[in-house]
Design an enzyme around this catalytic site. Structure first.
Site, short mmCIF file in Angstrom:
data_model
loop_
_atom_site.label_atom_id
_atom_site.label_comp_id
_atom_site.label_asym_id
_atom_site.label_seq_id
_atom_site.Cartn_x
_atom_site.Cartn_y
_atom_site.Cartn_z
N TYR A 144 58.96 -4.47 -0.58
CA TYR A 144 59.89 -5.04 -1.28
C TYR A 144 59.12 -5.62 -2.89
O TYR A 144 57.78 -6.45 -2.64
CB TYR A 144 60.35 -6.48 -1.03
CG TYR A 144 61.60 -6.81 -2.43
CD1 TYR A 144 62.72 -6.14 -2.29
CD2 TYR A 144 61.69 -8.22 -3.27
CE1 TYR A 144 63.87 -6.73 -3.96
CE2 TYR A 144 61.85 -8.58 -3.99
CZ TYR A 144 63.42 -7.84 -4.59
OH TYR A 144 64.06 -8.45 -5.38
N ASP A 238 50.53 -5.49 -4.74
CA ASP A 238 51.26 -6.62 -5.05
C ASP A 238 51.76 -8.17 -3.93
O ASP A 238 51.87 -7.97 -3.17
CB ASP A 238 53.22 -6.06 -5.40
CG ASP A 238 54.15 -7.21 -4.82
OD1 ASP A 238 53.76 -8.25 -5.19
OD2 ASP A 238 55.64 -7.26 -5.26
N LYS A 266 55.49 -16.58 -7.04
CA LYS A 266 55.48 -17.16 -5.83
C LYS A 266 54.29 -18.72 -6.07
O LYS A 266 54.63 -19.22 -6.92
CB LYS A 266 55.99 -16.78 -5.22
CG LYS A 266 56.38 -15.71 -4.56
CD LYS A 266 57.06 -15.12 -3.33
CE LYS A 266 58.33 -14.57 -3.25
NZ LYS A 266 59.00 -13.04 -2.86
C1 LIG Z 1 59.17 -11.75 -3.97
C2 LIG Z 1 59.12 -10.61 -4.58
C3 LIG Z 1 59.18 -9.69 -5.35
C4 LIG Z 1 59.68 -10.29 -6.37
O1 LIG Z 1 59.59 -11.79 -7.53
P1 LIG Z 1 60.76 -12.68 -7.80
O2 LIG Z 1 59.70 -13.67 -8.44
O3 LIG Z 1 61.73 -12.53 -6.83
O4 LIG Z 1 60.78 -11.48 -8.42
C5 LIG Z 1 57.46 -9.33 -5.62
N1 LIG Z 1 57.41 -8.26 -4.56
C6 LIG Z 1 57.02 -9.09 -3.50
C7 LIG Z 1 56.10 -8.82 -2.52
C8 LIG Z 1 58.29 -10.44 -3.27
O5 LIG Z 1 57.98 -10.75 -2.21
#
Ligand SMILES: *Cc1c(COP(=O)(O)O)cnc(C)c1O
Length: 429
Positions: A144, A238, A266
């Protein structure tokens, strides 16, 4: 479990909010039932509006690595609030957080702060395209990367090569440059490079949390690193979930790979909305005002969020909790497997640092197809039993559970009891 007040708020919330939530992961759709409403949290615990208290293994889906309302973070935020909330101009705090972040990731000379992980990824992809003058992006099924159009792609059935939008409202054109590969399958990546000479980047979670926890094999991750180099494509890691969580220098440090562009989010905001993307001087020189790639944000680098980020990262440096996370996760794994064995429940547990989760399957889980062999009904039963026993889990089989530094012996004891009782419920199905 009394959830009267949550139920009341849920009904009320449905009038003017979509499903009473502002992010669908907070709906309890996949476990059946309605979302809880939270009143407050402190340390390892979160309390709902009916007064039920839970050990929090959601931690806002990762950011609250120090537990809730860490004293030093609270102090830093309070101090920043006194000076003003937003200026639309640069502050010293942005430079301080940028230094902390760039020092943590080798190869990252410059960073740009944004407001969410989604924004970090969409900017990183634009940057990769700007830098390479190519359009195609390789993404893995089960990873994701936020909700931008081009990343909302589900793999087609069977071999994961079809690019079909995974959401209504995403035009086919928006995903026609997204190529889907299978995690831990280097051949599936090679196949795309053989057919396409215009791949700008490969993007992945260097350790996944969004199909549950899955670690890359060395062959897979090093293979991608070599392949992208050889083909003039960039590697985007990511680390929105893993950055400062797996290790201070992210999952990259532990698995021994260095991305060309790193996405963060995060933990970096300590609970406030912060995302970031960073790379070498050369790559970042594409970004406006230095270069022709436009990316902007009214609230980007917000001083309150920066203060929370700086104090969270500083606290992490001071506590260096990463070895301890491993030990705690190993204990939780032991609890899960022991109880599963006792009650005859087929279970696979994956973990990486402070991320761990059980899959209700007898298969080893190395990719999304494996993860999907999990029995989600069993997970739902387990989830509700854990809630009854005072543990707040992500309401999905395919989300990692998170550890905070506030999980101590007392909490481990409670977890052990909750896990054993809940596995007993699953075993009696
Ligand atoms: C949570 C997450 C996102 C998206 O971040 P948001 O702050 O919810 O937009 C993107 N990549 C990874 C790996 C994530 O865990």
């Amino acid at each position: 479990m009394n959830t009267k007040n949550s139920e009341k708020l849920y009904k009320k919330g449905c009038e003017n909010l979509v499903g009473a939530v502002n992010s669908p992961v907070r709906a309890f759709a996949s476990v059946g039932g309605n979302p809880l409403f939270i009143d407050k949290a402190k340390g390892a615990y979160i309390k709902d509006v009916d007064g039920n208290k839970y050990i929090d293994m959601v931690l806002s889906y990762g950011p609250m690595i120090l537990g809730h309302r860490n004293k030093n973070v609270e102090k830093a935020v309070a101090q920043a609030l006194k000076k003003g909330y937003s200026f639309g101009a640069s502050t010293h705090a942005e430079i301080k957080l940028a230094k902390l972040v760039c020092d943590a990731f080798p190869g990252m000379d410059k960073v740009r702060f944004v407001n969410s992980g989604t924004e970090a990824v969409l900017s990183a992809i634009r940057l990769a395209r700007a830098h390479t003058n190519r359009d195609k992006i390789v993404k893995f099924s089960g990873c994701y990367h936020g909700h931008m159009d081009a990343m909302l792609v589900a793999a087609g059935s069977g071999l994961a090569t079809l690019s079909l939008p995974g959401s209504k409202g995403v035009p086919a054109q928006a995903v026609e440059n997204t190529l889907i590969a299978e995690y831990n399958n280097l051949e599936s990546v090679k196949a795309h490079f053989e057919k396409n000479d215009d791949i700008a980047a490969v993007i992945l979670e260097p350790v996944t949390g969004n199909m549950g926890v899955v670690e890359p094999t060395q062959e897979f991750i090093q293979g991608i690193r070599e392949l992208t180099k050889e083909k003039g494509a960039l590697l985007i890691c990511d680390e929105v979930m893993t950055g400062f969580r797996s290790q201070f220098g992210g999952a990259q440090e532990l698995i021994g790979v260095q991305a060309d562009i790193t996405c963060l989010g995060k933990v970096i905001g300590g609970g406030f909305p912060v995302g970031a993307y960073g790379a070498s001087d050369e790559i970042m020189s594409n970004v406006a005002p230095l270069g022709g790639m436009y990316q902007a944000g009214t609230l980007s680098g917000n001083p309150i969020a920066m203060a929370a980020g700086i104090s969270t990262l500083t606290e992490l440096q001071k506590q260096n909790p990463y070895d301890q996370f491993n030990e705690v996760a190993e204990k939780v794994e032991g609890m899960l497997l022991t109880s599963a064995n006792k009650y005859g429940v087929e279970l696979t547990v994956n973990r990486f640092g402070s991320m761990i989760n059980p899959f209700f399957t007898n298969k080893e889980v190395t990719n999304f197809t494996d993860a999907q062999t999990s029995d989600t009904d069993k997970f739902a039963k387990f989830f509700w039993a854990m809630m009854e026993n005072g543990v707040f889990l992500p309401p999905s089989q395919f989300e990692a559970w998170f550890l905070s530094t506030e999980i101590k012996e007392v909490e481990l004891e409670k977890l052990s009891v909750a896990i054993d009782k809940s596995m007993g419920v699953v075993g009696s199905l």
